[in-house]
Write a protein that holds these residues in place. Sequence first.
Motif, short mmCIF file in Angstrom:
data_model
loop_
_atom_site.label_atom_id
_atom_site.label_comp_id
_atom_site.label_asym_id
_atom_site.label_seq_id
_atom_site.Cartn_x
_atom_site.Cartn_y
_atom_site.Cartn_z
N ILE A 149 38.95 10.99 11.41
CA ILE A 149 38.45 10.01 12.37
C ILE A 149 39.61 9.27 13.04
CG2 ILE A 149 37.17 7.83 12.56
CD1 ILE A 149 35.39 8.98 10.21
N GLN A 150 40.62 8.95 12.26
CA GLN A 150 41.77 8.21 12.79
C GLN A 150 42.58 9.03 13.79
OE1 GLN A 150 44.26 6.55 9.73
NE2 GLN A 150 45.93 6.07 11.13
N HIS A 151 42.77 10.32 13.50
CA HIS A 151 43.66 11.14 14.33
C HIS A 151 42.93 12.02 15.34
CE1 HIS A 151 47.21 9.91 12.09
NE2 HIS A 151 46.55 10.13 10.97
N ARG A 197 38.68 9.87 6.70
CA ARG A 197 39.41 8.77 7.36
C ARG A 197 40.54 9.33 8.23
NH1 ARG A 197 41.18 5.32 2.99
NH2 ARG A 197 38.99 4.75 2.88
N LEU A 198 41.26 10.33 7.72
CA LEU A 198 42.33 10.95 8.50
C LEU A 198 41.78 11.62 9.76
CD1 LEU A 198 44.48 12.58 5.67
CD2 LEU A 198 45.18 10.71 7.17
N HIS A 257 30.85 7.02 13.13
CA HIS A 257 31.83 7.02 14.23
C HIS A 257 31.49 7.98 15.36
CE1 HIS A 257 34.15 5.20 10.91
NE2 HIS A 257 34.83 4.60 11.86
#
Length: 250
Positions: free
Chosen positions: A220-222, A217-218, A61
């Motif tokens: 990258i998402q936030h 994941r948290l 990412h």
Amino acid sequence: MLLATAFFAGLVDAVAGGGGLIQVPALFAAYPNAQPATLLCTNKVASIGGTLNAARKFLHHVSLPWAIVLPAIIAGFFGSLLGANAVSNFPAEPLRKALPFVLLFLLLYTWFQPSLGEAHAPPLGKSRFQQCKGALLGLTIGFYDGFFGPGTGSFLLFGFVRLFAFDFLHASAATKLVNIATNLAAILMLASLGQINPPLGVAMMVANIAGSQLGSRLAIQHGSGFVRKAFLVVVSLLILKSAWNAYFLN
């Protein structure tokens, strides 16, 4: 209990570093009569799997300036070897006493610089000066990780943000890569001395990887704002724990 601890440590470490804050005390509580070096090596074995997994997810990412990061990785490996080798020759007590104050400086500096780490604007090109700065960061923090260790991820994260104008998300990705090198060096050094428990380390590694899946994941998402907040929380806890260990724990 150790597997649950390793899962949570992997989650926290993937976001902002500081997984050892959770994992190391749990190992010492579960095995109070074990050799400290064996437990520290087990922590490194457990952590390196989660760190590798988090780095892999981050690199899908984000794009990193390898001219800065690669010298830091290589120098971090050799710095950690030097630090692990120096443990028996130099006392760690002065570092233990100074750690809470250094971490407090990191916390206050980041808190009062709300724009720090918001934008990702690293130097472009292959500047020899920037490469040397990256190598110096890796060598210094790598030596610290091999010699003492607590807060290594936080120091690396702050270093990439402050010295190279990374945002917190890219800095977290770069930190994982350098941390893999420093952990690997420490594992090789301690394993060569017979200070390793492979079955426990591998079992905890699996749990740590599962936690790192969720943590990365948290992050990258936030995005960077979330990583910055997690960094401030982790450093605050590190200050409290390191101060307790240095000044109140007999």
